[in-house]
Design an enzyme around this catalytic site. Structure first.
Site, PDB file in Angstrom:
ATOM      1  N   GLY A  92       0.786  -1.235   0.000  1.00 47.41           N
ATOM      2  CA  GLY A  92       0.000   0.000   0.000  1.00 47.41           C
ATOM      3  C   GLY A  92       0.814   1.277   0.000  1.00 47.41           C
ATOM      4  CG  HIS A  99       4.998   7.814   4.715  1.00 42.68           C
ATOM      5  ND1 HIS A  99       5.586   7.494   3.509  1.00 42.68           N
ATOM      6  CD2 HIS A  99       3.756   7.292   4.675  1.00 42.68           C
ATOM      7  CE1 HIS A  99       4.739   6.814   2.768  1.00 42.68           C
ATOM      8  NE2 HIS A  99       3.609   6.673   3.455  1.00 42.68           N
TER       9      HIS A  99
HETATM   10  P1  5GP Z   1       1.357   5.467   1.788  1.00 43.59           P
HETATM   11  O1  5GP Z   1       0.172   4.978   0.985  1.00 43.59           O
HETATM   12  O2  5GP Z   1       2.559   5.693   0.902  1.00 43.59           O
HETATM   13  O3  5GP Z   1       1.661   4.640   2.989  1.00 43.59           O
HETATM   14  O4  5GP Z   1       0.921   6.873   2.378  1.00 43.59           O
HETATM   15  C1  5GP Z   1       1.040   8.057   1.673  1.00 43.59           C
HETATM   16  C2  5GP Z   1       0.126   9.042   2.339  1.00 43.59           C
HETATM   17  O5  5GP Z   1       0.458  10.341   1.896  1.00 43.59           O
HETATM   18  C3  5GP Z   1      -1.356   8.814   2.002  1.00 43.59           C
HETATM   19  O6  5GP Z   1      -2.084   8.587   3.199  1.00 43.59           O
HETATM   20  C4  5GP Z   1      -1.763  10.111   1.304  1.00 43.59           C
HETATM   21  O7  5GP Z   1      -3.074  10.522   1.628  1.00 43.59           O
HETATM   22  C5  5GP Z   1      -0.709  11.095   1.784  1.00 43.59           C
HETATM   23  N1  5GP Z   1      -0.434  12.161   0.848  1.00 43.59           N
HETATM   24  C6  5GP Z   1      -0.214  12.034  -0.483  1.00 43.59           C
HETATM   25  N2  5GP Z   1       0.034  13.235  -1.024  1.00 43.59           N
HETATM   26  C7  5GP Z   1      -0.032  14.139  -0.010  1.00 43.59           C
HETATM   27  C8  5GP Z   1       0.139  15.553   0.024  1.00 43.59           C
HETATM   28  O8  5GP Z   1       0.384  16.230  -0.962  1.00 43.59           O
HETATM   29  N3  5GP Z   1      -0.005  16.149   1.249  1.00 43.59           N
HETATM   30  C9  5GP Z   1      -0.274  15.432   2.392  1.00 43.59           C
HETATM   31  N4  5GP Z   1      -0.385  16.119   3.518  1.00 43.59           N
HETATM   32  N5  5GP Z   1      -0.439  14.085   2.369  1.00 43.59           N
HETATM   33  C10 5GP Z   1      -0.317  13.457   1.184  1.00 43.59           C
END
Ligand code: 5GP
Length: 113
Positions: A92, A99
């Site tokens: 995911g 992060h």
């Molecule tokens: P992953 O799916 O990689 O574990 O989580 C990435 C997270 O980054 C997602 O929950 C998504 O909503 C968040 N995200 C993506 N682009 C942005 C953005 O431009 N600003 C912020 N604040 N969050 C973001």
């Protein structure tokens, strides 16, 4: 790697609702929250995935987790929150800058799906 959306948030090219910052990390609200409180805690150094860390990152990884705990406590969620790291596309991960998701403010179930 250096031009991920999170690198642009660190450099302030893209705005974010920042809740904590120090020399090593930045924490800000997720743009698409999956819980009433959904914060991302990221290292300032560009590491793509947890799988790319090494023993040399031990202090940094500890710092990220301890700051995550502190942020949860400061927001009043010291007793109940969920911490998630998605590693790799199949798990995911969509942004390839390491992060920690800090989710709070609703019940969480297991298995997470
Ligand atoms: P992953 O799916 O990689 O574990 O989580 C990435 C997270 O980054 C997602 O929950 C998504 O909503 C968040 N995200 C993506 N682009 C942005 C953005 O431009 N600003 C912020 N604040 N969050 C973001």
């Amino acid at each position: 790697m250096s031009d991920t959306i999170f690198a642009k948030i660190i450099s302030r090219e893209i705005p974010a609702e920042i809740v904590f910052e120090d020399d090593l990390c930045l924490a800000f609200h997720d743009v698409s929250p999956q819980a009433p409180t959904h914060i991302l805690v990221i290292p300032k150094t560009p590491i793509a995935r947890l799988a790319d860390t090494t023993d040399e990152d031990q202090a940094l990884l500890g710092h990220l987790l301890l700051k995550t705990r502190e942020i949860a406590e400061n927001l009043g969620f010291g007793d109940a929150y969920r911490v998630v790291i998605n590693n790799g596309e199949q798990a995911g991960q969509t942004v390839f800058h390491l992060h920690i998701h800090l989710l709070a403010g609703r019940p969480f179930h297991w298995p997470p799906g």
